[in-house]
Structure formats: structure tokens, C-alpha cells
Design a protein around this motif. Structure first.
Motif, mmCIF file in Angstrom:
data_model
loop_
_atom_site.group_PDB
_atom_site.id
_atom_site.type_symbol
_atom_site.label_atom_id
_atom_site.label_comp_id
_atom_site.label_asym_id
_atom_site.label_seq_id
_atom_site.Cartn_x
_atom_site.Cartn_y
_atom_site.Cartn_z
ATOM 1 N N GLN A 109 0.832 -1.204 0.000
ATOM 2 C CA GLN A 109 0.000 0.000 0.000
ATOM 3 C C GLN A 109 0.863 1.249 0.000
ATOM 4 O O GLN A 109 0.547 2.222 -0.673
ATOM 5 N N PHE A 110 1.971 1.215 0.754
ATOM 6 C CA PHE A 110 2.889 2.348 0.734
ATOM 7 C C PHE A 110 3.496 2.540 -0.658
ATOM 8 O O PHE A 110 3.639 3.671 -1.135
ATOM 9 N N LEU A 111 3.858 1.444 -1.333
ATOM 10 C CA LEU A 111 4.386 1.550 -2.697
ATOM 11 C C LEU A 111 3.348 2.117 -3.654
ATOM 12 O O LEU A 111 3.668 2.948 -4.515
ATOM 13 N N LEU A 112 2.100 1.670 -3.505
ATOM 14 C CA LEU A 112 1.026 2.178 -4.361
ATOM 15 C C LEU A 112 0.838 3.675 -4.145
ATOM 16 O O LEU A 112 0.707 4.437 -5.105
ATOM 17 N N GLN A 113 0.837 4.109 -2.900
ATOM 18 C CA GLN A 113 0.683 5.535 -2.605
ATOM 19 C C GLN A 113 1.863 6.326 -3.151
ATOM 20 O O GLN A 113 1.694 7.432 -3.669
ATOM 21 N N GLU A 114 3.080 5.746 -3.072
ATOM 22 C CA GLU A 114 4.251 6.435 -3.610
ATOM 23 C C GLU A 114 4.146 6.588 -5.128
ATOM 24 O O GLU A 114 4.480 7.640 -5.677
ATOM 25 N N LYS A 115 3.633 5.565 -5.820
ATOM 26 C CA LYS A 115 3.454 5.664 -7.269
ATOM 27 C C LYS A 115 2.439 6.741 -7.626
ATOM 28 O O LYS A 115 2.631 7.489 -8.592
ATOM 29 N N ILE A 116 1.371 6.823 -6.836
ATOM 30 C CA ILE A 116 0.352 7.854 -7.098
ATOM 31 C C ILE A 116 0.942 9.244 -6.906
ATOM 32 O O ILE A 116 0.726 10.142 -7.732
ATOM 33 N N VAL A 117 1.729 9.418 -5.853
ATOM 34 C CA VAL A 117 2.349 10.725 -5.599
ATOM 35 C C VAL A 117 3.368 11.043 -6.684
ATOM 36 O O VAL A 117 3.428 12.186 -7.172
ATOM 37 N N GLN A 118 4.158 10.057 -7.112
ATOM 38 C CA GLN A 118 5.130 10.283 -8.190
ATOM 39 C C GLN A 118 4.428 10.666 -9.491
ATOM 40 O O GLN A 118 4.875 11.569 -10.207
ATOM 41 N N LYS A 119 3.335 9.998 -9.791
ATOM 42 C CA LYS A 119 2.573 10.310 -11.004
ATOM 43 C C LYS A 119 2.016 11.727 -10.931
ATOM 44 O O LYS A 119 2.035 12.467 -11.910
#
Length: 180
Positions: free
Chosen positions: A109-119
Motif C-alpha cells: 500500500q505504501f508503494l502504491l501511494q508512492e506511485k500515485i504521488v510520483q505520477k
């Protein structure tokens, strides 16, 4: 899946063998105790009349019944402690699996949130207003497709629940106390 079945069959086999060995040892111990009690009764009994021999026979039968009850109680205790030993091991591994799954899910979930923030950070342009991220901070919907729950803190909540579960296990289930 085959490994799980194999491990389960192996655990059942070990528990069965342990129980069989405990029963054999218990029978040996009980027979020795009964033989020593009978030998003591034979040595200590003087020659008596027919009335007192009936009383002695009755007392020996009572002793035999008490010994059989002791044998049953001892066997039951050994079975209970054997089962508690193996079930404690199984519960320990189950808790480790649950906590590990919680840690993995929170990490994902942390990785998913990081991808969303990076995008979101990559989609920003220097001269324009900051665009909103595609996923809202918190969303809960219930529909025909099922329950959908998105949140920026879901990874943190999963991590928190995993740690609380581990602490509860270590506090209330894992402690070993001596029986007096």
C-alpha cells in the motif's frame, strides 16, 4: 498446496507417535506402581482371619481402582500437554503468517501511494495550477461490484493492526506459566 498437506500430515504423524509413546510409558509406570503396591501389601500383611482377609481384599480393590483412576488422570494430563505443545506451535506459525501478511500488505500500500504521488508530481507543470491527484485522499463506496476503500493511510492502518495483533498475541497467548 502440496507442501501444506505434507506439513499437516507430518504434524499429525508426529503427534500420533508422541501420544503412542506416552501411552506405552504410562502403562509401564502404572504397572510398576501397582506391582510395588501389591508387593508392599503382601509383605506387610500378617496372617489374619477370614473376616479380616475380606476387609484387606476390599482395601486392595479400592487401591487398584484408585491406581486406575490415577493412571487415567495421568494419561489425560499427558495428552492435554502434548496437544497444547503442538497447538501452541501451530498458533505461533499462524500468527507469524498473519503478521507477515499484514506487513507485506502495508508495504504494498505504501508503494502504491508512492506511485500515485510520483505520477501526480510528474504531471505538474511549472506554469500552471497544480492538478489534483487522480485518487482522492479518502474514498469509500459500496456497490454491486463490492466494497471499495481507498485511503492514503490504509497502509499505516494495516501496519498498526498487524503490530497490535502481534502485541496481543505476545501478551495474552504466548506467555508460559508454571503450574503448581
Amino acid at each position: 498446496m502440496k507442501k501444506c498437506k505434507f506439513i499437516g500430515m507430518l504434524m499429525v504423524l508426529v503427534m500420533t507417535m508422541t501420544n503412542a509413546i506416552a501411552q506405552i510409558q504410562l502403562k509401564d509406570e502404572t504397572q510398576k506402581a501397582f506391582d510395588s503396591a501389591m508387593a508392599m501389601a503382601a509383605v506387610t500383611l500378617p496372617e489374619v482371619s477370614e473376616d479380616s482377609s475380606a476387609i484387606i481384599h476390599f482395601k486392595l480393590e479400592q487401591a487398584k481402582l484408585s491406581l486406575q483412576q490415577y493412571q487415567f488422570d495421568l494419561q489425560h494430563q499427558k495428552r492435554a500437554f502434548t496437544w497444547q505443545f503442538y497447538s501452541g506451535i501451530m498458533i505461533f506459525f499462524l500468527v507469524i503468517i498473519i503478521v507477515g501478511a499484514g506487513l507485506v500488505l502495508s508495504y504494498r500500500q505504501f508503494l502504491l501511494q508512492e506511485k500515485i504521488v510520483q505520477k501526480w508530481m510528474n504531471s505538474r507543470t511549472p506554469g500552471s495550477a497544480t492538478p489534483q491527484p487522480e485518487v482522492a485522499d479518502s474514498e469509500f463506496s459500496l456497490g454491486k461490484d463490492g466494497i471499495k476503500f481507498n485511503s492514503a493511510v490504509i497502509g499505516l492502518s494495516i501496519l498498526f493492526l498487524s503490530v497490535v495483533f502481534l502485541i496481543a498475541y505476545l501478551t495474552y497467548v504466548y506467555p508460559i506459566t508454571l503450574i503448581k
